[in-house]
Design an enzyme around this catalytic site. Structure first.
Site, PDB file in Angstrom:
ATOM      1  N   CYS A   7       0.821  -1.229   0.000  1.00 15.14           N
ATOM      2  CA  CYS A   7       0.000   0.000   0.000  1.00 15.14           C
ATOM      3  C   CYS A   7       0.852   1.276   0.000  1.00 15.14           C
ATOM      4  O   CYS A   7       0.330   2.355  -0.291  1.00 15.14           O
ATOM      5  CB  CYS A   7      -0.950   0.012   1.189  1.00 15.14           C
ATOM      6  SG  CYS A   7      -2.089  -1.380   1.187  1.00 15.14           S
TER       7      CYS A   7
ATOM      8  N   HIS B  31      -3.054   7.258   2.605  1.00 12.86           N
ATOM      9  CA  HIS B  31      -3.508   5.971   2.068  1.00 12.86           C
ATOM     10  C   HIS B  31      -4.921   5.693   2.567  1.00 12.86           C
ATOM     11  O   HIS B  31      -5.207   5.777   3.766  1.00 12.86           O
ATOM     12  CB  HIS B  31      -2.548   4.873   2.513  1.00 12.86           C
ATOM     13  CG  HIS B  31      -3.066   3.497   2.228  1.00 12.86           C
ATOM     14  ND1 HIS B  31      -3.572   3.141   0.999  1.00 12.86           N
ATOM     15  CD2 HIS B  31      -3.175   2.401   3.029  1.00 12.86           C
ATOM     16  CE1 HIS B  31      -3.974   1.880   1.050  1.00 12.86           C
ATOM     17  NE2 HIS B  31      -3.735   1.415   2.256  1.00 12.86           N
TER      18      HIS B  31
ATOM     19  N   ASN C 188     -10.168   0.195   0.030  1.00 16.53           N
ATOM     20  CA  ASN C 188      -8.702   0.219   0.074  1.00 16.53           C
ATOM     21  C   ASN C 188      -8.176  -0.418  -1.219  1.00 16.53           C
ATOM     22  O   ASN C 188      -8.317  -1.624  -1.411  1.00 16.53           O
ATOM     23  CB  ASN C 188      -8.236  -0.566   1.309  1.00 16.53           C
ATOM     24  CG  ASN C 188      -6.724  -0.621   1.435  1.00 16.53           C
ATOM     25  OD1 ASN C 188      -5.992  -0.326   0.492  1.00 16.53           O
ATOM     26  ND2 ASN C 188      -6.256  -0.997   2.608  1.00 16.53           N
TER      27      ASN C 188
HETATM   28  O1  UT7 Z   1      -3.817  -1.133   3.597  1.00 20.75           O
HETATM   29  C1  UT7 Z   1      -3.008  -1.075   4.737  1.00 20.75           C
HETATM   30  C2  UT7 Z   1      -3.365  -1.924   5.766  1.00 20.75           C
HETATM   31  N1  UT7 Z   1      -4.722  -2.084   6.178  1.00 20.75           N
HETATM   32  C3  UT7 Z   1      -5.227  -1.299   7.141  1.00 20.75           C
HETATM   33  O2  UT7 Z   1      -4.680  -0.286   7.477  1.00 20.75           O
HETATM   34  C4  UT7 Z   1      -6.464  -1.763   7.836  1.00 20.75           C
HETATM   35  C5  UT7 Z   1      -6.310  -1.497   9.304  1.00 20.75           C
HETATM   36  N2  UT7 Z   1      -7.338  -2.050  10.173  1.00 20.75           N
HETATM   37  C6  UT7 Z   1      -8.624  -1.641  10.142  1.00 20.75           C
HETATM   38  O3  UT7 Z   1      -9.024  -0.846   9.323  1.00 20.75           O
HETATM   39  C7  UT7 Z   1      -9.525  -2.144  11.238  1.00 20.75           C
HETATM   40  O4  UT7 Z   1      -8.756  -2.808  12.194  1.00 20.75           O
HETATM   41  C8  UT7 Z   1     -10.642  -3.088  10.732  1.00 20.75           C
HETATM   42  C9  UT7 Z   1     -11.653  -2.297   9.943  1.00 20.75           C
HETATM   43  C10 UT7 Z   1     -10.064  -4.200   9.899  1.00 20.75           C
HETATM   44  C11 UT7 Z   1     -11.352  -3.710  11.941  1.00 20.75           C
HETATM   45  O5  UT7 Z   1     -11.858  -2.679  12.770  1.00 20.75           O
HETATM   46  P1  UT7 Z   1     -11.603  -2.729  14.334  1.00 20.75           P
HETATM   47  O6  UT7 Z   1     -12.297  -1.581  14.912  1.00 20.75           O
HETATM   48  O7  UT7 Z   1     -10.110  -2.839  14.548  1.00 20.75           O
HETATM   49  O8  UT7 Z   1     -12.360  -4.028  14.749  1.00 20.75           O
HETATM   50  P2  UT7 Z   1     -11.784  -5.323  15.491  1.00 20.75           P
HETATM   51  O9  UT7 Z   1     -10.952  -6.133  14.586  1.00 20.75           O
HETATM   52  O10 UT7 Z   1     -11.189  -4.890  16.818  1.00 20.75           O
HETATM   53  O11 UT7 Z   1     -13.116  -6.076  15.798  1.00 20.75           O
HETATM   54  C12 UT7 Z   1     -14.135  -5.528  16.653  1.00 20.75           C
HETATM   55  C13 UT7 Z   1     -15.316  -6.484  16.633  1.00 20.75           C
HETATM   56  C14 UT7 Z   1     -14.933  -7.931  16.898  1.00 20.75           C
HETATM   57  O12 UT7 Z   1     -15.957  -8.542  17.612  1.00 20.75           O
HETATM   58  P3  UT7 Z   1     -15.832  -8.747  19.205  1.00 20.75           P
HETATM   59  O13 UT7 Z   1     -14.601  -9.599  19.411  1.00 20.75           O
HETATM   60  O14 UT7 Z   1     -15.689  -7.372  19.784  1.00 20.75           O
HETATM   61  O15 UT7 Z   1     -17.104  -9.433  19.559  1.00 20.75           O
HETATM   62  C15 UT7 Z   1     -14.872  -8.537  15.509  1.00 20.75           C
HETATM   63  O16 UT7 Z   1     -15.111  -9.928  15.514  1.00 20.75           O
HETATM   64  O17 UT7 Z   1     -15.930  -6.469  15.339  1.00 20.75           O
HETATM   65  C16 UT7 Z   1     -15.988  -7.795  14.826  1.00 20.75           C
HETATM   66  N3  UT7 Z   1     -15.855  -7.728  13.388  1.00 20.75           N
HETATM   67  C17 UT7 Z   1     -16.905  -7.527  12.592  1.00 20.75           C
HETATM   68  N4  UT7 Z   1     -18.218  -7.376  12.853  1.00 20.75           N
HETATM   69  C18 UT7 Z   1     -19.045  -7.189  11.812  1.00 20.75           C
HETATM   70  C19 UT7 Z   1     -14.726  -7.804  12.624  1.00 20.75           C
HETATM   71  N5  UT7 Z   1     -15.046  -7.661  11.329  1.00 20.75           N
HETATM   72  C20 UT7 Z   1     -16.395  -7.500  11.274  1.00 20.75           C
HETATM   73  C21 UT7 Z   1     -17.302  -7.282  10.230  1.00 20.75           C
HETATM   74  N6  UT7 Z   1     -18.608  -7.133  10.534  1.00 20.75           N
HETATM   75  N7  UT7 Z   1     -16.912  -7.206   8.934  1.00 20.75           N
END
Ligand code: UT7
Length: 338
Positions: free
Chosen positions: A120, A259, A289
């Site tokens: 990226c 990005h 992305n």
């Molecule tokens: O391109 C360069 C690299 N990429 C990035 O920079 C991406 C960086 N990361 C992110 O953008 C975020 O971390 C994500 C969007 C991928 C995830 O967001 P988050 O706020 O970090 O969520 P999380 O992974 O901490 O998950 C929070 C909750 C979890 O449930 P529990 O454990 O709290 O019950 C996940 O299982 O959200 C759940 N979850 C979802 N729920 C509904 C994870 N993905 C999903 C989903 N829909 N698609």
């Protein structure tokens, strides 16, 4: 690594973009995965993304974006540029590089052409590389393209990656010029941290794990929260480094084009830097992305809709798998996307 532009600088002379036809909106994703439109919008800022179909490989998208950038620069013919640098981590083949095919299809047969893989951050790395070819007198003009088709890497069952990634390409033409003219890129700040490669990677398919029996090893795996944290910290740190090298104050920045990984990463980075939220340029809502294509696609969109105006002081910052990150600056030139 940080660089100060020497006597000869690379100046933005043309800009173009290309997206696949197929729009994948959040509702289509929620019909097959355990997620919701609300979760995707509030956690990422994304409403829809584009997905490549037949005739829309990385090379196809790169050719279309490159053609538009050349037209925007008013260039045609086999000597339009001396080199093509293609930032991608989703080349059409594992071997060879895709850039020579892109060059040939653009009628640039015989020019130097190579791929650059910094995921990226690839477009910012490729700008620095193209700028280096110009500063070193190797090339007078360089076509720099960021193109990726990450939907070919995501596991269709993985709700943590499917909503985030989309496909696309963006391109700029660089010409030799002076460091103080509008459109001159630099300084650059580029970094990496390979110890954290596993935070975002495709484990199998390369020379180490050639053919894994587990098909999931051939898909992109992301530890999202850790990547999120690193992205905010590194983009802010790197942005401060280029601002300091250039002698710009934070208040001098009119537009921040980071990005497009997550709207919350862009907003948090801007906040850490002390930039107002309206300085943040974002098209992630519509494209997701797009990895190496993300910054040039955002530039092309913002230029086309007037968000970027001639004379604006623009800060670019990228972060990606590797890990890699980097930043650069320019004063926006008088340019019309092709
Ligand atoms: O391109 C360069 C690299 N990429 C990035 O920079 C991406 C960086 N990361 C992110 O953008 C975020 O971390 C994500 C969007 C991928 C995830 O967001 P988050 O706020 O970090 O969520 P999380 O992974 O901490 O998950 C929070 C909750 C979890 O449930 P529990 O454990 O709290 O019950 C996940 O299982 O959200 C759940 N979850 C979802 N729920 C509904 C994870 N993905 C999903 C989903 N829909 N698609």
């Amino acid at each position: 690594m940080s660089t100060q532009a020497p006597g000869r600088a690379a100046v933005l002379a043309g800009l173009g973009a290309s997206l696949p036809v197929k729009v994948l909106d959040n509702h289509e994703i929620t019909s097959r995965l355990d997620t919701s439109d609300e979760w995707i919008r509030t956690r990422t800022g994304i409403a829809e993304r584009r997905v490549s179909g037949p005739g829309e490989s990385t090379v196809d998208l790169a050719v279309a974006a490159g053609r538009r950038a050349l037209a925007s620069a008013g260039l045609a013919g086999s000597e339009a540029v001396d080199a093509v640098v293609l930032a991608t981590s989703t080349a059409d083949q594992l071997c060879p590089a895709s850039a020579p095919q892109v060059a040939s299809r653009l009628g640039l047969d015989g020019v130097a052409a190579f791929d650059l893989n910094a995921v990226c951050s690839g477009f910012v790395y490729a700008l620095a590389t193209g700028g280096g070819l110009i500063a070193g007198g190797v090339a007078r003009r360089v076509l720099v393209i960021g193109a990726d088709t990450f939907t070919s890497l995501v596991d269709p069952e993985d709700r943590t990656t499917v909503p985030i990634f989309g496909d696309g390409a963006g391109a700029v033409v660089l010409r030799a010029g002076l460091p103080d003219e509008p459109g001159a890129f630099g300084p650059f700040d580029l970094h990496s941290e390979g110890e954290l490669a596993e935070l975002l990677w495709v484990e199998a398919g390369g020379s180490k794990h050639r053919n894994s029996a587990d098909p999931r090893d051939h898909y992109l795996v992301m530890q999202g929260t850790a990547v999120f944290r690193h992205a905010c910290a590194r983009m802010a740190e790197s942005s401060r480094a280029v601002l300091e090298q250039a002698g710009w104050m934070v208040g001098d920045v009119d537009r921040f084009v980071g990005h497009q990984a997550n709207i919350r990463i862009l907003q948090s980075t801007a906040k850490q830097l002390g930039l107002p939220v309206d300085a943040v340029v974002a098209n992630i809502q519509r494209v997701g992305n797009t990895s190496a294509a993300s910054i040039p696609l955002a530039l092309a969109d913002a230029c086309a809709d007037g968000t970027l105006e001639s004379g604006h002081r623009v800060l670019l910052s990228a972060f990606g798998a590797g890990l890699t990150w980097g930043s650069t600056l320019l004063r926006w030139p008088d340019v019309v996307p092709g």
